[in-house]
Design an enzyme around this catalytic site. Structure first.
Site, PDB file in Angstrom:
ATOM      1  N   GLU A  16       0.827  -1.204   0.000  1.00 16.43           N
ATOM      2  CA  GLU A  16       0.000   0.000   0.000  1.00 16.43           C
ATOM      3  C   GLU A  16       0.867   1.262   0.000  1.00 16.43           C
ATOM      4  O   GLU A  16       0.607   2.200  -0.730  1.00 16.43           O
ATOM      5  CB  GLU A  16      -0.935  -0.003   1.213  1.00 16.43           C
ATOM      6  CG  GLU A  16      -1.866   1.183   1.218  1.00 16.43           C
ATOM      7  CD  GLU A  16      -2.832   1.187   2.376  1.00 16.43           C
ATOM      8  OE1 GLU A  16      -3.531   2.196   2.527  1.00 16.43           O
ATOM      9  OE2 GLU A  16      -2.875   0.200   3.132  1.00 16.43           O
ATOM     10  N   HIS A  54       8.266   8.379 -19.092  1.00 14.13           N
ATOM     11  CA  HIS A  54       7.537   7.360 -18.346  1.00 14.13           C
ATOM     12  C   HIS A  54       7.446   6.103 -19.208  1.00 14.13           C
ATOM     13  O   HIS A  54       7.444   6.181 -20.443  1.00 14.13           O
ATOM     14  CB  HIS A  54       6.143   7.852 -17.979  1.00 14.13           C
ATOM     15  CG  HIS A  54       6.160   8.866 -16.875  1.00 14.13           C
ATOM     16  ND1 HIS A  54       5.021   9.299 -16.262  1.00 14.13           N
ATOM     17  CD2 HIS A  54       7.176   9.519 -16.264  1.00 14.13           C
ATOM     18  CE1 HIS A  54       5.330  10.179 -15.321  1.00 14.13           C
ATOM     19  NE2 HIS A  54       6.635  10.335 -15.308  1.00 14.13           N
ATOM     20  N   GLU A  56       5.061   4.137 -19.948  1.00 16.94           N
ATOM     21  CA  GLU A  56       3.909   4.114 -20.857  1.00 16.94           C
ATOM     22  C   GLU A  56       4.209   4.948 -22.110  1.00 16.94           C
ATOM     23  O   GLU A  56       3.943   4.533 -23.235  1.00 16.94           O
ATOM     24  CB  GLU A  56       2.652   4.671 -20.160  1.00 16.94           C
ATOM     25  CG  GLU A  56       2.226   3.888 -18.939  1.00 16.94           C
ATOM     26  CD  GLU A  56       2.828   4.384 -17.628  1.00 16.94           C
ATOM     27  OE1 GLU A  56       2.262   4.080 -16.570  1.00 16.94           O
ATOM     28  OE2 GLU A  56       3.870   5.075 -17.640  1.00 16.94           O
ATOM     29  N   CYS A  84       0.110   7.628 -14.252  1.00  8.70           N
ATOM     30  CA  CYS A  84      -0.146   8.980 -13.756  1.00  8.70           C
ATOM     31  C   CYS A  84      -1.215   9.607 -14.669  1.00  8.70           C
ATOM     32  O   CYS A  84      -1.548   9.040 -15.718  1.00  8.70           O
ATOM     33  CB  CYS A  84       1.146   9.801 -13.747  1.00  8.70           C
ATOM     34  SG  CYS A  84       1.784  10.217 -15.398  1.00  8.70           S
ATOM     35  N   CYS A  87       0.037  10.207 -18.334  1.00  8.25           N
ATOM     36  CA  CYS A  87       0.147   8.964 -19.119  1.00  8.25           C
ATOM     37  C   CYS A  87      -1.232   8.409 -19.451  1.00  8.25           C
ATOM     38  O   CYS A  87      -1.459   7.922 -20.561  1.00  8.25           O
ATOM     39  CB  CYS A  87       0.998   7.936 -18.387  1.00  8.25           C
ATOM     40  SG  CYS A  87       2.764   8.329 -18.436  1.00  8.25           S
TER      41      CYS A  87
END
Length: 180
Positions: A16, A54, A56, A84, A87
């Site tokens: 988490e 990034h 992606e 994000c 992206c």
């Protein structure tokens, strides 16, 4: 080329609180289907640092340009964390322009999921036809077997971490709440 085992064990862990996990690793499988029904599959991985973007974005800049508009593509991403907002926006725009592309994104954990901007971005992905789901323990095992470098003397079997199932259920519930 495969991911180093220590990168996988740290970056893909579905915890988490992802302190120190500030890179995104993206393992991909691209299935190209021609008119005759034959399917060709390619796979690989990308990471933020080596891509100067990034992960992606790197996929769209380096892998997508090789796509043939005459073929249909089913692409599966196994990503250490969800995209994000920027992206997600790029993915949404790419899917709207590239009608021969179907994208399934499996994520280890949700990135900043409490933020309204991120929640809106994830909803837009779904609306654009992107399938988005949280990785199950079996998905982590698939990555281990297909994308991770097996070190000498190391057990070849995937060793799930203690809270893998609980964390999967936690994130699955959070994503379902966001996408409803």
């Amino acid at each position: 080329e495969r991911l180093p085992a220590n990168f996988f064990k740290f970056q893909f862990r579905n915890v988490e609180y992802s302190s120190g996990r500030n890179k995104t690793f993206l393992c991909y499988v691209v299935e190209a289907q021609g008119k005759g029904g034959q399917v060709q599959a390619t796979r690989g991985y990308l990471e933020d640092e080596h891509a100067a973007a990034h992960a992606e974005e790197a996929f769209f800049n380096t892998i997508l340009p090789a796509f043939d508009p005459a073929l249909r593509y089913n692409v599966t991403w196994y990503v250490s964390s969800s995209p994000c907002a920027a992206c997600a926006d790029r993915i949404t725009k790419t899917l709207s322009k590239t009608k021969n592309l179907r994208l399934l994104i499996l994520v280890g954990r949700l990135f900043m999921w409490e933020e309204p901007e991120i929640q809106a971005a994830l909803k837009k992905l779904k609306e654009a036809g992107c399938k988005l789901r949280i990785m199950k323990p079996q998905d982590f095992e698939y990555i281990w077997q297909n994308f991770v470098e097996q070190e000498e003397g190391e057990s070849k079997a995937f060793q799930p971490w203690e809270d893998i199932q609980e964390n999967f259920l936690y994130y699955e519930e959070k994503l379902a709440d966001i996408l409803k």
